[in-house]
Scaffold this motif. Sequence first.
Motif, PDB file in Angstrom:
ATOM      1  N   LYS A  80      -4.162   5.434 -25.557  1.00  0.00           N
ATOM      2  CA  LYS A  80      -3.932   6.655 -25.421  1.00  0.00           C
ATOM      3  C   LYS A  80      -2.731   6.375 -24.168  1.00  0.00           C
ATOM      4  N   PHE A  81      -2.964   5.696 -23.302  1.00  0.00           N
ATOM      5  CA  PHE A  81      -2.147   4.956 -22.467  1.00  0.00           C
ATOM      6  C   PHE A  81      -1.138   4.954 -22.883  1.00  0.00           C
ATOM      7  N   GLY A  82      -1.112   4.106 -23.723  1.00  0.00           N
ATOM      8  CA  GLY A  82       0.272   3.695 -24.395  1.00  0.00           C
ATOM      9  C   GLY A  82       1.328   4.555 -25.057  1.00  0.00           C
ATOM     10  N   LYS A  83       0.156   5.167 -25.459  1.00  0.00           N
ATOM     11  CA  LYS A  83       1.299   6.921 -25.820  1.00  0.00           C
ATOM     12  C   LYS A  83       2.071   7.006 -24.673  1.00  0.00           C
ATOM     13  N   LYS A  84       0.929   7.470 -23.272  1.00  0.00           N
ATOM     14  CA  LYS A  84       1.590   7.886 -22.469  1.00  0.00           C
ATOM     15  C   LYS A  84       3.034   7.512 -21.921  1.00  0.00           C
ATOM     16  N   LEU A  85       3.003   6.023 -22.132  1.00  0.00           N
ATOM     17  CA  LEU A  85       3.788   5.286 -21.395  1.00  0.00           C
ATOM     18  C   LEU A  85       5.084   5.253 -22.420  1.00  0.00           C
ATOM     19  N   GLU A  86       4.579   5.702 -23.976  1.00  0.00           N
ATOM     20  CA  GLU A  86       6.105   5.936 -24.653  1.00  0.00           C
ATOM     21  C   GLU A  86       6.841   7.221 -23.640  1.00  0.00           C
ATOM     22  N   LYS A  87       6.284   8.393 -23.029  1.00  0.00           N
ATOM     23  CA  LYS A  87       6.586   9.353 -23.159  1.00  0.00           C
ATOM     24  C   LYS A  87       7.686   9.427 -21.960  1.00  0.00           C
ATOM     25  N   VAL A  88       7.050   7.241 -21.242  1.00  0.00           N
ATOM     26  CA  VAL A  88       8.295   8.090 -19.753  1.00  0.00           C
ATOM     27  C   VAL A  88       9.039   6.972 -19.959  1.00  0.00           C
ATOM     28  N   PHE A  89       8.804   5.648 -20.694  1.00  0.00           N
ATOM     29  CA  PHE A  89      10.035   4.811 -20.596  1.00  0.00           C
ATOM     30  C   PHE A  89      10.643   4.684 -22.373  1.00  0.00           C
ATOM     31  N   THR A  90      11.513   3.998 -22.148  1.00  0.00           N
ATOM     32  CA  THR A  90      12.403   4.160 -23.191  1.00  0.00           C
ATOM     33  C   THR A  90      12.112   3.454 -24.378  1.00  0.00           C
ATOM     34  N   LYS A  91      11.665   1.989 -23.801  1.00  0.00           N
ATOM     35  CA  LYS A  91      10.948   0.650 -24.698  1.00  0.00           C
ATOM     36  C   LYS A  91       9.273   0.558 -23.936  1.00  0.00           C
ATOM     37  N   VAL A  92       8.587   0.405 -24.853  1.00  0.00           N
ATOM     38  CA  VAL A  92       7.178  -0.470 -24.898  1.00  0.00           C
ATOM     39  C   VAL A  92       7.491  -1.498 -25.680  1.00  0.00           C
ATOM     40  N   ASP A  93       6.903  -2.667 -25.506  1.00  0.00           N
ATOM     41  CA  ASP A  93       7.085  -3.847 -25.508  1.00  0.00           C
ATOM     42  C   ASP A  93       4.966  -4.057 -25.879  1.00  0.00           C
ATOM     43  N   VAL A  94       4.456  -4.398 -27.012  1.00  0.00           N
ATOM     44  CA  VAL A  94       2.801  -4.264 -26.248  1.00  0.00           C
ATOM     45  C   VAL A  94       2.722  -6.497 -26.697  1.00  0.00           C
ATOM     46  N   PHE A  95       1.605  -6.656 -25.808  1.00  0.00           N
ATOM     47  CA  PHE A  95       1.473  -7.909 -26.266  1.00  0.00           C
ATOM     48  C   PHE A  95      -0.172  -8.011 -26.368  1.00  0.00           C
ATOM     49  N   TYR A  96      -0.632  -8.706 -26.854  1.00  0.00           N
ATOM     50  CA  TYR A  96      -2.186  -8.707 -26.869  1.00  0.00           C
ATOM     51  C   TYR A  96      -3.085 -10.190 -26.552  1.00  0.00           C
ATOM     52  N   PRO A  97      -3.374 -10.131 -25.172  1.00  0.00           N
ATOM     53  CA  PRO A  97      -3.833 -11.262 -24.461  1.00  0.00           C
ATOM     54  C   PRO A  97      -5.289 -11.060 -24.901  1.00  0.00           C
ATOM     55  N   GLU A  98      -6.257 -12.061 -24.469  1.00  0.00           N
ATOM     56  CA  GLU A  98      -7.892 -12.234 -25.435  1.00  0.00           C
ATOM     57  C   GLU A  98      -8.322 -11.072 -24.336  1.00  0.00           C
ATOM     58  N   ALA A  99      -9.044  -9.793 -24.644  1.00  0.00           N
ATOM     59  CA  ALA A  99      -9.588  -8.450 -24.577  1.00  0.00           C
ATOM     60  C   ALA A  99      -8.841  -7.669 -23.063  1.00  0.00           C
ATOM     61  N   ASN A 100      -7.569  -8.320 -23.814  1.00  0.00           N
ATOM     62  CA  ASN A 100      -7.078  -7.062 -23.429  1.00  0.00           C
ATOM     63  C   ASN A 100      -5.269  -6.586 -23.352  1.00  0.00           C
ATOM     64  N   VAL A 101      -4.744  -5.578 -23.522  1.00  0.00           N
ATOM     65  CA  VAL A 101      -3.295  -5.214 -24.208  1.00  0.00           C
ATOM     66  C   VAL A 101      -2.232  -5.179 -22.881  1.00  0.00           C
ATOM     67  N   MET A 102      -1.305  -5.258 -22.347  1.00  0.00           N
ATOM     68  CA  MET A 102       0.148  -5.677 -21.799  1.00  0.00           C
ATOM     69  C   MET A 102       0.838  -4.849 -22.416  1.00  0.00           C
ATOM     70  N   PHE A 103       1.070  -3.544 -21.336  1.00  0.00           N
ATOM     71  CA  PHE A 103       2.175  -3.226 -21.612  1.00  0.00           C
ATOM     72  C   PHE A 103       3.166  -3.061 -21.228  1.00  0.00           C
ATOM     73  N   VAL A 104       4.378  -3.532 -21.510  1.00  0.00           N
ATOM     74  CA  VAL A 104       5.763  -4.255 -21.087  1.00  0.00           C
ATOM     75  C   VAL A 104       7.021  -3.046 -21.010  1.00  0.00           C
ATOM     76  N   CYS A 105       7.253  -1.900 -20.167  1.00  0.00           N
ATOM     77  CA  CYS A 105       8.136  -0.710 -20.456  1.00  0.00           C
ATOM     78  C   CYS A 105       9.291  -0.940 -19.519  1.00  0.00           C
ATOM     79  N   ARG A 106      10.183  -0.947 -20.226  1.00  0.00           N
ATOM     80  CA  ARG A 106      11.693  -0.778 -19.523  1.00  0.00           C
ATOM     81  C   ARG A 106      13.107   0.883 -20.218  1.00  0.00           C
ATOM     82  N   GLU A 107      13.978   0.242 -19.910  1.00  0.00           N
ATOM     83  CA  GLU A 107      14.194   1.790 -19.673  1.00  0.00           C
ATOM     84  C   GLU A 107      15.748   0.897 -20.762  1.00  0.00           C
TER      85      GLU A 107
END
Length: 107
Positions: A80-107
Motif C-alpha cells: 500500500k505504501f509503495g502505491k502511495k509512492l508511485e503517485k508522488v514519484f515518477t520512478k519507483v524501483d523496488v528491492f527485496y532484501p531479507e524481510a524488508n522492501v526498499m523503495f528507491v524513488c526519483r524523478e
Amino acid sequence: KYLGLSKMDIKLKISDAQDFLDNSPGKYDLILADTYRGYDYPKKLETKVYLQLVKSRLSVKGIAVFNRLYFDDKRPLAVKFGKKLEKVFTKVDVFYPEANVMFVCRE
C-alpha cells in the motif's frame, strides 16, 4: 550505523525525518527514510504531504530510499505504501532484501 555510511566521505544528518525536512530548505542527493521504532512506522511519514516534502528536497538527480518491513502482516502495508509512492514519484524501483522492501524513488 548498519549501512557503513560513517566510513564514506559524505555529510550525514540523523534526525527526526519530518522535523529535519521542515526546517532544512536545502536540496539533497540522497534521502534515506529508515524510520522504524521496533515494528512500527510513524503514520505521519506515510502521508502525501510528507512524501511531497521529501520529493521537494531532492536535488535534480537525487533519490529517496524508503525502507519498509516485508513479512507476515507487514507485506500488505508495504505494498500500500509503495502505491502511495508511485503517485508522488515518477520512478519507483523496488528491492527485496531479507524481510524488508526498499523503495528507491526519483524523478
